[in-house]
Design a protein around this motif. Structure first.
Motif, PDB file in Angstrom:
ATOM      1  N   ASP A 198       0.840  -1.187   0.000  1.00 16.87           N
ATOM      2  CA  ASP A 198       0.000   0.000   0.000  1.00 16.87           C
ATOM      3  C   ASP A 198       0.879   1.243   0.000  1.00 16.87           C
ATOM      4  OD1 ASP A 198      -2.803   1.248   0.608  1.00 16.87           O
ATOM      5  OD2 ASP A 198      -1.496   2.095   2.141  1.00 16.87           O
ATOM      6  N   GLY A 199       0.730   2.089  -1.031  1.00 21.69           N
ATOM      7  CA  GLY A 199       1.576   3.268  -1.172  1.00 21.69           C
ATOM      8  C   GLY A 199       1.556   4.192   0.030  1.00 21.69           C
ATOM      9  N   PRO A 200       0.389   4.590   0.530  1.00 27.72           N
ATOM     10  CA  PRO A 200       0.366   5.474   1.698  1.00 27.72           C
ATOM     11  C   PRO A 200       0.989   4.865   2.947  1.00 27.72           C
ATOM     12  CG  PRO A 200      -1.714   5.600   0.524  1.00 27.72           C
ATOM     13  CD  PRO A 200      -0.939   4.479  -0.094  1.00 27.72           C
ATOM     14  N   LEU A 252       8.142  -1.794  -3.138  1.00 25.86           N
ATOM     15  CA  LEU A 252       7.134  -1.069  -3.898  1.00 25.86           C
ATOM     16  C   LEU A 252       7.344  -1.236  -5.399  1.00 25.86           C
ATOM     17  CD1 LEU A 252       6.802   2.294  -1.930  1.00 25.86           C
ATOM     18  CD2 LEU A 252       5.088   0.499  -2.120  1.00 25.86           C
ATOM     19  N   ARG A 253       8.612  -1.192  -5.816  1.00 26.01           N
ATOM     20  CA  ARG A 253       8.898  -1.359  -7.247  1.00 26.01           C
ATOM     21  C   ARG A 253       8.439  -2.729  -7.733  1.00 26.01           C
ATOM     22  NH1 ARG A 253      12.046  -3.604 -10.709  1.00 26.01           N
ATOM     23  NH2 ARG A 253      13.129  -4.790  -9.088  1.00 26.01           N
ATOM     24  N   GLU A 254       8.728  -3.763  -6.957  1.00 32.96           N
ATOM     25  CA  GLU A 254       8.334  -5.119  -7.337  1.00 32.96           C
ATOM     26  C   GLU A 254       6.818  -5.270  -7.382  1.00 32.96           C
ATOM     27  OE1 GLU A 254      10.263  -7.716  -4.600  1.00 32.96           O
ATOM     28  OE2 GLU A 254      12.248  -7.518  -5.545  1.00 32.96           O
ATOM     29  N   GLU A 301      12.022   6.222 -12.453  1.00 35.33           N
ATOM     30  CA  GLU A 301      11.989   4.764 -12.591  1.00 35.33           C
ATOM     31  C   GLU A 301      11.001   4.142 -11.612  1.00 35.33           C
ATOM     32  OE1 GLU A 301      14.948   1.007 -11.634  1.00 35.33           O
ATOM     33  OE2 GLU A 301      15.839   2.877 -12.355  1.00 35.33           O
ATOM     34  N   LEU A 302      10.879   4.759 -10.425  1.00 32.25           N
ATOM     35  CA  LEU A 302       9.951   4.260  -9.416  1.00 32.25           C
ATOM     36  C   LEU A 302       8.512   4.659  -9.709  1.00 32.25           C
ATOM     37  CD1 LEU A 302      12.054   5.049  -6.222  1.00 32.25           C
ATOM     38  CD2 LEU A 302      11.602   2.785  -7.182  1.00 32.25           C
TER      39      LEU A 302
END
Length: 280
Positions: free
Chosen positions: A85-87, A112-114, A149-150
């Protein structure tokens, strides 16, 4: 103490009990009472927490700069089958930034990237700024370069955070290169230029600092176009002049320092640092 009541009807009955239980676990996170946190997270409370509630817990860890606790909560989210979850990861990154912890965030960003989830902008900016406080200007530059890239578009604030890291380290050549590389849709502002002027002063590059100040005085823009499609350099502020006068004074160029002090626009009131630098 941190404990709060769960209500007389017991856990799991009604929204008020759920909110009370969440407040209790967040208070326990902030207090570092992980035995109590774990007792709630292992399912004994009868709740299956949703994304917003997990975010609140990780944010509680962030509020006290407990990056290990934030990491522990993210791991618990994964065990409960919650996707990245980003937040929530953003709160964990802020916890790392507040604690000046710079190794753990690399693993968080890779996760997060994966998962294909872009990190939030503000935590990344805070992390870059934390690199500057630790003297890790190379890592700050790396994180800025890594942002596209992210999946996160850097802003002027992102660039300024990296410029601040370079300035603290006196890396004026790197700072100047980064300033010149800022794209047209993310133009440098007065903070960008002033930070590079400060980098030049710290690096002993007095003439380069003066050249940047002259560029700002000639441009005097506000972010608008120059007629050729590019933004005008911003007008210098009191900090810019203070830094340039200080650079001249440190270089023993007192006459020029006094002249610059006298030539300052009347709209910029002199501050104590400027008066000291000019020997007034």
């Amino acid at each position: 103490g941190w404990r709060r009541g769960r209500g007389r009807r017991g856990a799991g009955r009604g929204g008020s009990d759920r909110r009370s239980a969440l407040r209790t676990v967040c208070a326990a996170v902030r207090a570092g009472a992980w035995a109590d946190v774990n007792a709630t997270l292992d399912g004994s409370g009868g709740f299956r927490w949703g994304p917003g509630e997990w975010r609140a817990m990780v944010q509680a860890a962030s509020q006290v700069a407990d990056w290990r606790g934030a990491r522990r909560l993210l791991d618990a989210m994964g065990r409960c089958g919650m996707p990245a979850d980003g937040p929530a990861y953003g709160h964990a990154l802020v916890a790392c930034a507040r604690a000046s912890e710079l190794e753990a965030p690399m693993a968080l960003l890779e996760e997060l990237r994966e998962a294909g989830v872009p990190p939030e902008l503000r935590p990344l900016n805070q992390l870059i700024a934390a690199c500057g406080r630790r003297g890790k200007w190379k890592l700050a530059s790396y994180l800025l370069a890594k942002m596209p890239e992210l999946g996160t578009r850097p802003t002027t604030v992102s660039y300024n955070s990296a410029l601040g890291a370079l300035s603290r380290a006196g890396q004026w050549e790197e700072a100047t290169r980064l300033l010149r590389s800022m794209p047209r849709d993310t133009p440098p502002d007065v903070v960008s230029y002033s930070t590079v002027v400060a980098a030049c002063r710290r690096g002993g590059a007095t003439q380069q600092a003066l050249d940047l100040l002259d560029e700002m005085r000639v441009g005097g823009g506000d972010g608008g176009g120059d007629g050729g499609g590019g933004p005008l350099p911003p007008a210098p502020n009191a900090f810019t002049f203070t830094t340039a006068v200080t650079a001249l004074a440190e270089a023993g160029r007192w006459r020029e320092a006094l002249q610059m002090y006298d030539d300052m626009p009347s709209s910029l009131p002199p501050n104590e640092a400027l008066l000291h630098a000019a020997g007034a």
